[in-house]
Design a protein around this motif. Structure first.
Motif, PDB file in Angstrom:
ATOM      1  N   THR A 675      24.415  67.561 -29.674  1.00 49.07           N
ATOM      2  CA  THR A 675      22.913  68.953 -29.408  1.00 49.07           C
ATOM      3  C   THR A 675      21.592  68.113 -29.478  1.00 49.07           C
ATOM      4  O   THR A 675      20.537  67.987 -28.624  1.00 49.07           O
ATOM      5  CB  THR A 675      22.619  69.751 -30.980  1.00 49.07           C
ATOM      6  N   PRO A 676      21.896  66.414 -30.014  1.00 54.99           N
ATOM      7  CA  PRO A 676      20.539  65.676 -29.919  1.00 54.99           C
ATOM      8  C   PRO A 676      21.157  64.921 -28.018  1.00 54.99           C
ATOM      9  O   PRO A 676      19.583  65.112 -27.188  1.00 54.99           O
ATOM     10  CB  PRO A 676      20.890  64.397 -30.935  1.00 54.99           C
ATOM     11  N   MET A 677      21.792  64.309 -27.313  1.00 52.92           N
ATOM     12  CA  MET A 677      21.966  64.752 -25.824  1.00 52.92           C
ATOM     13  C   MET A 677      21.544  65.852 -25.066  1.00 52.92           C
ATOM     14  O   MET A 677      21.609  65.304 -24.029  1.00 52.92           O
ATOM     15  CB  MET A 677      23.587  63.958 -26.272  1.00 52.92           C
ATOM     16  N   THR A 678      21.900  66.731 -25.739  1.00 52.01           N
ATOM     17  CA  THR A 678      22.183  68.259 -24.626  1.00 52.01           C
ATOM     18  C   THR A 678      20.823  68.340 -24.778  1.00 52.01           C
ATOM     19  O   THR A 678      19.710  69.107 -24.030  1.00 52.01           O
ATOM     20  CB  THR A 678      22.754  69.049 -24.835  1.00 52.01           C
ATOM     21  N   SER A 679      19.940  68.359 -25.704  1.00 57.90           N
ATOM     22  CA  SER A 679      18.394  68.879 -25.731  1.00 57.90           C
ATOM     23  C   SER A 679      17.241  67.650 -25.324  1.00 57.90           C
ATOM     24  O   SER A 679      17.543  67.020 -24.808  1.00 57.90           O
ATOM     25  CB  SER A 679      18.082  69.209 -27.041  1.00 57.90           C
ATOM     26  N   ASN A 680      16.016  67.830 -25.621  1.00 59.80           N
ATOM     27  CA  ASN A 680      14.423  67.035 -25.431  1.00 59.80           C
ATOM     28  C   ASN A 680      14.602  66.294 -25.762  1.00 59.80           C
ATOM     29  O   ASN A 680      13.544  65.408 -26.637  1.00 59.80           O
ATOM     30  CB  ASN A 680      13.700  67.817 -24.642  1.00 59.80           C
ATOM     31  N   THR A 681      15.839  65.695 -27.420  1.00 54.46           N
ATOM     32  CA  THR A 681      15.343  64.412 -28.151  1.00 54.46           C
ATOM     33  C   THR A 681      15.294  63.556 -27.918  1.00 54.46           C
ATOM     34  O   THR A 681      14.357  62.561 -28.235  1.00 54.46           O
ATOM     35  CB  THR A 681      16.789  64.739 -29.036  1.00 54.46           C
ATOM     36  N   TYR A 682      16.037  62.725 -26.090  1.00 50.17           N
ATOM     37  CA  TYR A 682      15.801  61.851 -25.600  1.00 50.17           C
ATOM     38  C   TYR A 682      14.849  61.874 -24.361  1.00 50.17           C
ATOM     39  O   TYR A 682      15.500  63.162 -24.031  1.00 50.17           O
ATOM     40  CB  TYR A 682      17.072  61.434 -25.577  1.00 50.17           C
ATOM     41  N   SER A 683      15.035  61.510 -23.720  1.00 53.26           N
ATOM     42  CA  SER A 683      14.445  61.302 -22.407  1.00 53.26           C
ATOM     43  C   SER A 683      15.368  62.047 -21.084  1.00 53.26           C
ATOM     44  O   SER A 683      14.646  62.653 -20.398  1.00 53.26           O
ATOM     45  CB  SER A 683      13.095  60.227 -22.291  1.00 53.26           C
ATOM     46  N   GLY A 684      16.521  61.742 -21.408  1.00 56.31           N
ATOM     47  CA  GLY A 684      17.841  61.811 -20.152  1.00 56.31           C
ATOM     48  C   GLY A 684      18.328  62.579 -20.736  1.00 56.31           C
ATOM     49  O   GLY A 684      19.289  62.660 -21.738  1.00 56.31           O
TER      50      GLY A 684
END
Length: 727
Positions: A675-684
């Motif tokens: 979830t954090p990788m596919t959402s806006n948690t990270y810039s990419g």
């Protein structure tokens, strides 16, 4: 204490353990597993050592080549002029340094043996090899030599020292240098593009140390039922923890030593020659490994100690039974450990949102994912025990003997189920995480790639900030058929203007008028549409015919459909426009930035391949050990039930269903953890690769099916030879 023959007691116990290892159940599989575990741990420990060694060596050589500056070029101590800049090859950015001597005794940076002539350059060997297809040999003039390893951050660094032509040297834009060598690195070159050391350490812990630890645990517990009985017997006879430890070490010492020797051989190679790492295209310097020789050679010894310690800790003393009634010994699970799993999932999914910096977000996310992988198998074992009790009760009510036996098996041995399913769960998460990190990209980078795919190099941008005419020598050196315009933007209004000769305006279907004419954006040439979107404030565009073009950006356009050679433009710019001239395609700079982010993805892929290989070995070891254990312990059922078909149904519930359930749980866990990788948690943002996950799920299902049939077939074979024994 010594025996009658004078042999110490510890040596006798050690030999007892060695003899037990040769005759133990799943002994050969455990031998190979322990050797692989020692090798994997050795590689993991060596990885940490070499990371520190590489960063330490990079900092040391970076300090050696850092210039010491004078106040001005007129300072009596000033001996040379120095100016850093950037360039790209294959969308990969690297450093170039412009140097110009002021005196005959001007110092040279480390790795450079002699001053190149004006208009010549000295390149690193890696840059020379990588840039041949883009004309790097002539981009800065003739190549006068290569940079030695003493002047490179790593043997594979891309770096160029360029001595510009005499007419292109601008002392005002360069810094005067007295000598090279400082107490700290200035931070140019490779040091500007590598990830912070803490990120690689987190990656190594997540993708190397953790899988190696999982394999060590699987190898240590392979065929553990007989070992648990021996531990109980030793405890009953009064043997303390030292006795148990020596016997267990004697059983595992030989395979662990074999794996450690293999790790030592691999570590020794880094001391003999430079080690090139595939995928990431990084070379570990022999000099750096030699500087940390004690850590490199100590890694296999540390691995041997750690694996043997794991063997000892994985066989604790059995609890003393209450009363005299015979009981089936249960594999102990820490009571609090499984309940940490939901908390760790929450930390991984929601924790990064609360972190203030990207590095802190990454650290929290890695801790959450890693802790989830460590605790989830125990939770599965706890769940299997509960389901097993229900399955046994249902089998008893319905008369299904296979469900009854399998249910009681799961309820009595939850640790066995946890070991059986742990590798599958971890494999799902590791494969998924590797895919997420290697495909992570920013939205603008994706759009930039689409722009480059549409227009390519049919339009090229050259920076020329000075309000002077473009030198005719530069225009004549351009590829044939190339026309030049200049782009000017009004600071207040944000309005953009393309101006230049009529031939160039007609090339992109713009009107030829000496007065600024607004351009209708609908139906505009695709090249101008992309230029307007990426390199202007998008506040309107006009065209103007002039013989004196103005603007800080030179826009080169070719004939319709013609691609302009960017290397040829760069060579012409370096020869005629001066230092630090930027040449790029529309949106090309975004791809250069994205390639730096993708570099971390390549490191993730490299570590991920190692992790998957180690986890696959752990899965094989766990399944083989449980297969042998399962087959041996239910061989007497045919005598009690009167038929051997019970083995097929029992192994279905005891082997196939847990593995299939672990596959679905692993898939669900990965979906949550992503979830954090596919959402806006990270810039990419990343995207889940459902075809890859479907392939992994199919492979896990096939593995479960194979283990099911394998376990049933093995039990049937052993049933043919079963005889009652006083065990």
């Amino acid at each position: 204490m010594t025996s009658a023959k004078g042999a110490p007691l510890w040596w006798q116990l050690f030999r007892v353990g060695a003899a037990a290892g040769r005759s133990a159940s799943a002994g050969r599989a455990r031998f190979v597993a322990l050797a692989c575990a020692a090798l994997a741990v050795s590689i993991a420990v060596s990885t940490f050592t070499l990371i520190f060694a590489a960063y330490d060596g990079r900092d040391e050589r970076g300090a050696d080549r850092t210039p010491r500056f004078a106040q001005s070029a007129s300072d009596p101590e000033a001996r040379a002029l120095w100016k850093p800049a950037f360039d790209e090859v294959n969308n990969t950015q690297f450093s170039i340094v412009y140097l110009a001597p002021l005196r005959a005794d001007a110092p040279l940076p480390p790795g450079v043996s002699a001053w190149p002539e004006p208009g010549q350059a000295v390149l690193s060997p890696a840059l020379l090899a990588a840039g041949r297809s883009e004309g790097i040999e002539t981009r800065y003039g003739a190549v006068a030599g290569t940079i030695g390893e003493a002047g490179l951050a790593s043997p594979g660094e891309w770096l160029a020292y360029v001595r510009p032509g005499t007419d292109l040297v601008v002392p005002e834009s360069m810094r005067p240098v007295t000598r090279f060598g400082s107490f700290a690195s200035l931070g140019f070159g490779e040091a500007m593009f590598v990830q912070p050391i803490r990120l690689l350490l987190v990656l190594a812990a997540f993708m190397a140390a953790m899988p190696a630890a999982a394999l060590s645990v699987s190898a240590a517990r392979a065929g553990s039922d007989a070992r648990d009985q021996r531990t109980a017997l030793l405890s009953a006879l009064g043997g303390g923890w030292r006795t148990r430890a020596v016997i267990n070490i004697g059983e595992a010492a030989v395979p662990v030593a074999v794996g450690a020797l293999a790790g030592a051989a691999a570590a020794a190679m880094t001391l003999i020659r430079n080690t090139h790492l595939p995928i990431v295209d990084f070379t570990v310097a022999r000099a750096d490994a030699q500087h940390w020789w004690w850590g490199v050679l100590g890694a296999p010894l540390a691995a041997m100690v750690l694996v043997l310690l794991c063997v000892v800790l994985m066989h604790p003393p059995q609890r003393r039974p209450q009363g005299t009634r015979p009981r089936l010994a249960k594999t102990r699970l820490p009571r609090w450990w499984p309940y940490l799993c939901p908390l760790m999932v929450f930390v991984a999914v929601r924790g990064p949102e609360l972190a203030p910096t990207p590095s802190t977000r990454l650290l929290i996310y890695a801790i959450g994912v890693g802790a989830t992988m460590l605790t989830l198998p125990s939770l599965v074992g706890l769940l299997a025990a509960a389901i097993g009790r229900g399955l046994a009760a249902a089998g008893r009510r319905t008369g299904r003997s296979g469900a009854l036996v399998a249910g009681r098996w799961a309820a009595a041995w939850p640790g066995a189920t946890a070991r059986l399913t742990a590798g599958v769960i971890i494999a799902f998460v590791l494969v998924g995480q590797t895919q997420l990190w290697t495909t992570r990209n920013t939205g603008p980078a994706v759009q930039a790639q689409q722009t480059v795919d549409r227009v390519g190099s049919s339009i090229v941008l050259v920076s020329h900030p000075r309000e002077t005419p473009v030198p005719q020598g530069f225009l004549h050196a351009l590829p044939p058929g190339t026309e030049a315009l200049r782009l000017k933007i009004e600071p207040k209004s944000g309005h953009a203007e393309l101006n230049g000769p009529c031939e160039a305006l007609k090339r992109v279907a713009l009107p030829c008028s000496p007065t600024a004419t607004p351009v209708e954006l609908r139906g505009i040439d695709p090249r101008l549409g992309e230029l307007y979107s990426w390199d202007t404030p998008a506040q309107g565009l006009s065209a103007r015919q002039t013989t004196d073009p103005q603007g800080p950006l030179v826009v080169l356009v070719g004939q319709s459909g013609q691609q302009i050679s960017v290397p040829a433009v760069k060579q012409a710019a370096n020869a005629h426009l001066g230092m630090s001239v930027t040449v790029d395609t529309v949106a090309g700079s975004w791809l250069t930035s994205a390639s730096m982010q993708q570099h971390l993805g390549r490191w993730t892929l490299l570590f991920g391949i190692f992790a998957v290989i180690v986890i696959v070995i752990a899965i094989v070891v766990s399944n083989l050990a449980e297969f042998v254990r399962f087959s041996r312990q239910i061989t007497a059922l045919s005598v009690l039930s009167g038929n051997r078909t019970i083995y097929l149904s029992t192994s279905f519930f005891a082997l196939f269903m847990p593995l299939l359930g672990a596959s679905l749980i692993g898939l669900t866990a990965h979906y949550w953890l992503a979830t954090p990788m596919t959402s806006n948690t990270y810039s990419g943002g990343s995207e889940l690769s459902w075809p890859l996950l479907a392939f992994v799920l199919a492979a896990a299902t096939a593995l479960a099916f194979l283990v099911w049939l394998w376990g049933a077939y093995g039990a049937v074979r052993q049933a043919h030879n079963w005889r009652p024994a006083a065990d």
